[in-house]
Design an enzyme around this catalytic site. Structure first.
Site, PDB file in Angstrom:
ATOM      1  CB  VAL A   1       4.364  -4.946   3.482  1.00  0.00           C
ATOM      2  CG1 VAL A   1       5.324  -6.126   3.635  1.00  0.00           C
ATOM      3  CG2 VAL A   1       4.398  -4.423   2.057  1.00  0.00           C
TER       4      VAL A   1
ATOM      5  CG  ASP B   1       5.729  -2.147   4.824  1.00  0.00           C
ATOM      6  OD1 ASP B   1       5.304  -2.498   5.944  1.00  0.00           O
ATOM      7  OD2 ASP B   1       5.091  -1.405   4.051  1.00  0.00           O
TER       8      ASP B   1
ATOM      9  CG  ASP C   1       4.113   0.056   1.762  1.00  0.00           C
ATOM     10  OD1 ASP C   1       3.993   1.004   2.564  1.00  0.00           O
ATOM     11  OD2 ASP C   1       3.395  -0.958   1.788  1.00  0.00           O
TER      12      ASP C   1
ATOM     13  CG  ASP D   1      -0.249   0.015   2.543  1.00  0.00           C
ATOM     14  OD1 ASP D   1       0.908  -0.475   2.621  1.00  0.00           O
ATOM     15  OD2 ASP D   1      -0.816   0.539   3.512  1.00  0.00           O
TER      16      ASP D   1
HETATM   17  C1  BDR Z   1       2.543  -0.278   8.601  1.00  0.00           C
HETATM   18  O1  BDR Z   1       1.577   0.754   8.378  1.00  0.00           O
HETATM   19  C2  BDR Z   1       1.857   1.426   7.190  1.00  0.00           C
HETATM   20  O2  BDR Z   1       1.656   2.795   7.340  1.00  0.00           O
HETATM   21  C3  BDR Z   1       3.299   1.109   6.848  1.00  0.00           C
HETATM   22  O3  BDR Z   1       3.460   1.110   5.447  1.00  0.00           O
HETATM   23  C4  BDR Z   1       3.492  -0.262   7.427  1.00  0.00           C
HETATM   24  O4  BDR Z   1       3.137  -1.267   6.507  1.00  0.00           O
HETATM   25  C5  BDR Z   1       3.199  -0.051   9.942  1.00  0.00           C
HETATM   26  O5  BDR Z   1       2.256  -0.104  10.970  1.00  0.00           O
HETATM   27 CA    CA Z   2       2.752  -0.769   4.145  1.00  0.00          CA
END
Ligand code: BDR
Ligand code: CA
Length: 303
Positions: A121, A236, A15, A10
């Protein structure tokens, strides 16, 4: 033989670093990237992903757009820094015509399914939909390694970590599926923060992927410093590193269930941490990461 992986993202700054690491580390073959809502609406996470793929030298890897909203609840609000378009040049790439869920089903039923680790992730909506449509995936996916959850304290609420809170029902479908799971939660990611020194060393590697990653890590540092007074986290990327180097993260088998109803605890990954409750484990939960080794994996991948 490099380990085949599919990354479900996302995108999101961390990421993006995870994509660059998975796409360039010689120990992995990044087969495809699937995209979900989460840090931002799908239109933004997809655009960010395509930007990173092109600017980061990964234009040859197919990208599939997936779920635009959680299974049941509304999308949870996010910080502006999470939901912004990343400071990476616009891309001319397009997502594949197939939906991510259709792709995941076809891929995992196909010849390479049983040898490909699936790595969500972000929120787990895409895999939850795929499992409901095609239950045979349970026998086909060898392992899920996910950045998700926390067995102590959350980061959106005291109970819940972002990726799980963003679609708790989907996470419950995935965690109760019977597929072997490695959970890289906040206890692991918080042990491997990135500082200016890591940014400097990464930038000095000189490759386009290293320079993009360095800029995005500095952005994470700036936000964490301002809001929480600590070094940045690239959550991630820790999950990706745990696949690259399986000895990097120490895990413990635990029963993990997702709280779906609590007024204060919705989205919590409720874990039988001590094992005293004698519940059969459904996840190998990360408890410790070798921080220096993590940085080395990062440098090796981005070099
Ligand atoms: C996760 O939340 C998202 O904001 C980040 O990309 C990560 O995957 C961390 O809590
Ligand atoms: Ca993420």
């Amino acid at each position: 033989m490099p380990q085949k992986v599919i990354l479900d993202v996302d995108t999101g700054g961390d990421d993006a670093v995870a994509i660059l690491l998975a796409g360039h580390h010689p120990a992995l073959e990044l087969v495809a990237v699937t995209v979900t809502h989460g840090n931002a609406p799908l239109s933004v996470t997809l655009d960010n992903t395509l930007r990173v793929m092109q600017a980061g030298g990964l234009a040859h890897i197919p990208v599939y757009a997936g779920a635009h909203s959680p299974l049941i609840g509304p999308p949870i609000p996010t910080h502006r820094y999470q939901s912004e378009t990343l400071p990476v040049p616009p891309s001319t790439l397009r997502a594949q015509p197939k939906h991510a869920v259709e792709f995941l089903i076809a891929y995992y039923l196909g010849p390479h399914g049983t040898e490909t680790i699936y790595m969500p992730v972000g929120p787990q909506t895409n895999m939850a939909l795929a499992l409901r449509l095609e239950p045979r995936l349970v026998q086909r996916i060898p392992r899920i390694v996910t950045m998700a959850g926390a067995y102590q304290e959350g980061n959106v609420t005291p109970s819940a970590e972002f990726n799980v809170l963003a679609d708790p029902e989907a996470a419950q479908v995935v965690f109760s599926s019977g597929i072997p799971i490695t959970m890289i939660g906040l206890e692991v990611t918080s042990q491997a923060p990135v500082s200016e020194e890591v940014v400097k060393k990464t930038f000095a590697l000189g490759t386009p992927q290293a320079q993009i990653a360095a800029r995005l890590m500095q952005r994470e540092i700036d936000w964490f410093r301002e809001h929480l007074g600590v070094d940045g986290q690239i959550f991630d990327a820790c999950a990706v590193a745990a696949v690259i180097d399986p000895a990097l993260v120490e895990t413990r088998p635990m029963r993990v269930c997702i709280e779906l109803q609590g007024q204060w605890t919705r989205g919590r990954t409720v874990a039988d941490v001590s094992g005293h409750h004698r519940q059969p484990a459904n996840a190998d939960v990360g408890i410790h990461i070798d921080r220096e080794r993590f940085y080395q994996v990062l440098y090796d991948g981005l070099a």
